[in-house]
Every structure is written in structure tokens, then in C-alpha cells.
Design a protein around this motif. Structure first.
Motif, PDB file in Angstrom:
ATOM      1  N   THR A  55       7.350   3.511   3.643  1.00 14.03           N
ATOM      2  CA  THR A  55       6.425   4.494   4.179  1.00 14.03           C
ATOM      3  C   THR A  55       5.183   3.777   4.678  1.00 14.03           C
ATOM      4  OG1 THR A  55       7.184   6.245   2.705  1.00 14.03           O
ATOM      5  CG2 THR A  55       4.981   6.485   3.594  1.00 14.03           C
ATOM      6  N   ALA A  56       4.689   4.194   5.840  1.00 16.53           N
ATOM      7  CA  ALA A  56       3.439   3.656   6.377  1.00 16.53           C
ATOM      8  C   ALA A  56       2.370   4.731   6.236  1.00 16.53           C
ATOM      9  CB  ALA A  56       3.611   3.264   7.836  1.00 16.53           C
ATOM     10  N   GLN A  94      -2.453  -3.908   5.848  1.00 16.53           N
ATOM     11  CA  GLN A  94      -2.621  -4.556   7.152  1.00 16.53           C
ATOM     12  C   GLN A  94      -3.809  -3.946   7.896  1.00 16.53           C
ATOM     13  OE1 GLN A  94       1.074  -4.055   9.266  1.00 16.53           O
ATOM     14  NE2 GLN A  94       2.122  -5.563   8.027  1.00 16.53           N
ATOM     15  N   TYR A  95      -4.661  -4.845   8.374  1.00 16.12           N
ATOM     16  CA  TYR A  95      -5.766  -4.422   9.234  1.00 16.12           C
ATOM     17  C   TYR A  95      -5.599  -5.138  10.564  1.00 16.12           C
ATOM     18  CZ  TYR A  95     -10.371  -4.088  11.333  1.00 16.12           C
ATOM     19  OH  TYR A  95     -11.399  -3.867  12.214  1.00 16.12           O
ATOM     20  N   CYS A 123      -1.286   0.914   4.956  1.00 20.46           N
ATOM     21  CA  CYS A 123      -0.570   0.482   3.760  1.00 20.46           C
ATOM     22  C   CYS A 123       0.907   0.819   3.970  1.00 20.46           C
ATOM     23  CB  CYS A 123      -1.083   1.196   2.520  1.00 20.46           C
ATOM     24  SG  CYS A 123      -2.715   0.704   1.997  1.00 20.46           S
ATOM     25  N   ILE A 124       1.753  -0.165   3.770  1.00 23.02           N
ATOM     26  CA  ILE A 124       3.185   0.013   3.975  1.00 23.02           C
ATOM     27  C   ILE A 124       3.910  -0.358   2.687  1.00 23.02           C
ATOM     28  CG2 ILE A 124       5.201  -0.662   5.334  1.00 23.02           C
ATOM     29  CD1 ILE A 124       3.131  -1.507   7.542  1.00 23.02           C
ATOM     30  N   THR A 125       4.726   0.539   2.199  1.00 16.34           N
ATOM     31  CA  THR A 125       5.471   0.289   0.972  1.00 16.34           C
ATOM     32  C   THR A 125       6.753  -0.465   1.292  1.00 16.34           C
ATOM     33  OG1 THR A 125       6.667   2.369   1.155  1.00 16.34           O
ATOM     34  CG2 THR A 125       4.599   2.398  -0.106  1.00 16.34           C
ATOM     35  N   GLY A 126       7.323  -1.100   0.287  1.00 17.08           N
ATOM     36  CA  GLY A 126       8.586  -1.793   0.467  1.00 17.08           C
ATOM     37  C   GLY A 126       9.258  -2.066  -0.866  1.00 17.08           C
ATOM     38  N   VAL A 157      -8.406   7.574  -2.260  1.00 15.97           N
ATOM     39  CA  VAL A 157      -8.148   6.957  -0.961  1.00 15.97           C
ATOM     40  C   VAL A 157      -7.453   7.963  -0.066  1.00 15.97           C
ATOM     41  CG1 VAL A 157      -6.955   5.096   0.265  1.00 15.97           C
ATOM     42  CG2 VAL A 157      -7.983   4.644  -1.983  1.00 15.97           C
ATOM     43  N   ALA A 158      -8.128   8.360   1.002  1.00 16.88           N
ATOM     44  CA  ALA A 158      -7.555   9.304   1.958  1.00 16.88           C
ATOM     45  C   ALA A 158      -6.589   8.554   2.871  1.00 16.88           C
ATOM     46  CB  ALA A 158      -8.642   9.967   2.771  1.00 16.88           C
ATOM     47  N   ALA A 159      -5.332   9.000   2.883  1.00 13.22           N
ATOM     48  CA  ALA A 159      -4.312   8.350   3.700  1.00 13.22           C
ATOM     49  C   ALA A 159      -3.380   9.396   4.281  1.00 13.22           C
ATOM     50  CB  ALA A 159      -3.513   7.353   2.859  1.00 13.22           C
TER      51      ALA A 159
END
Length: 165
Positions: A2-3, A120-121, A128-131, A160-162
Motif C-alpha cells: 500500500t502507498a 520516500q521523499y 510511505c509504502i508497505t512491503g 500522521v495524516a495519510a
């Protein structure tokens, strides 16, 4: 996988580089692009620490973010924003084992290579990407879905708002 697009970048990066939010994670690798490119291999070098130091300080195969954070912060600190950075976080083995036991849908902890969170910026966006990495082939995506949800909850619980990217 998920991103998640981070909506409040300043608050997130303060938590990342100054706060303790990610201190429990290990660092698989990190890269920073400022006036130079910096690449950090998070693997602890064999032989650098004595067996006593490894045991006493509970040093894992990979360095803890808490240890690398001050150095990484020094790379991006200043008047200019970095061009980009990427940090590959890894859940510590004992936490991975607990998570797999609770959510692994029949997988054993040794079948899971790692539960990852990539920060990643780039292009003024923070994601934020899960794996999940397995040592075996499996069509079952239960562990992946559970890890995705656990990361969403971790971010929400910590303010953290995402949003889904």
C-alpha cells in the motif's frame, strides 16, 4: 503493498528525524540526495563490535533507526530541502515473529524475510509504502493485508495524516 501519501510533511519529518516514532525500526538501507548522494547500507559490519557489545547493546543484523537518525538528520538539516531521500525500514525480528504469529495465516516466522515500511521523499511529495518479503511462495495475501492495515493504524494512532496514493 500500500502507498500512503503523507499530508502533513513537516510534522511527519519532525517525527522521523527528531522524534522517537520510528526508533524501534531497523534500517535496511537509506539514501539521501542533497549536495551529494549518500547511500547507507544498514547492515551492521561483522567484526566491528565484540560479542559482548552485540549482546549487551542488543545490536541486530541491521542498525536501529535510533542509532542512524542523528547522522541522517545531519545530511538533510539546513536551509535547503533535500532533493530526495528514501529510508527502508524493517520491523525487528522479534516483532516480526509476534506479528506473523498473530496475523500470518499459517506462515511460520522463519518463512517471512521481513515486514517493510519504505519512506520516500521526492518531487516535494512524501510517501510511505508497505512491503512484505517471504522466503516461500504463497498465493495467500493475508499477511500483506494485515501489515498494510497495521501500518495505517500505526500512522493514525500517532497523528500522521495519510491518504491512499
Amino acid at each position: 503493498m500500500t502507498a500512503l501519501q503523507i499530508e502533513e510533511q513537516k510534522a511527519f519529518t519532525e517525527n522521523l528525524f527528531i522524534g522517537e516514532l520510528f526508533d524501534r525500526f531497523l534500517v535496511r538501507e537509506a539514501s539521501f540526495v542533497t549536495y551529494n548522494s549518500f547511500l547507507i547500507d544498514g547492515r551492521v559490519r561483522q567484526g566491528y563490535y565484540s560479542e559482548e557489545e552485540l549482546e549487551l547493546q542488543k545490536i541486530e543484523e541491521f542498525s536501529a533507526w535510533k542509532v542512524l537518525k542523528p547522522f541522517c538528520y545531519s545530511l538533510i538539516r539546513g536551509k535547503r530541502l533535500p532533493e530526495s531521500f528514501r529510508i527502508v525500514f524493517l520491523l525487528p525480528p522479534e516483532e516480526t515473529a509476534r506479528f506473523v504469529a498473530a496475523h500470518g495465516a499459517g506462515l511460520a516466522a522463519e518463512q517471512v524475510q521481513g515486514l517493510y515500511l519504505n519512506v520516500q521523499y521526492e518531487n516535494h511529495g512524501l510517501t510511505c509504502i508497505t512491503g512484505v518479503s517471504l522466503n516461500v511462495f504463497s498465493m495467500d495475501r493475508t499477511l500483506e493485508r494485515e501489515w498494510d492495515q497495521a501500518v495505517r493504524e500505526f500512522l493514525k494512532k500517532n497523528g500522521v495524516a495519510a491518504a491512499e496514493a
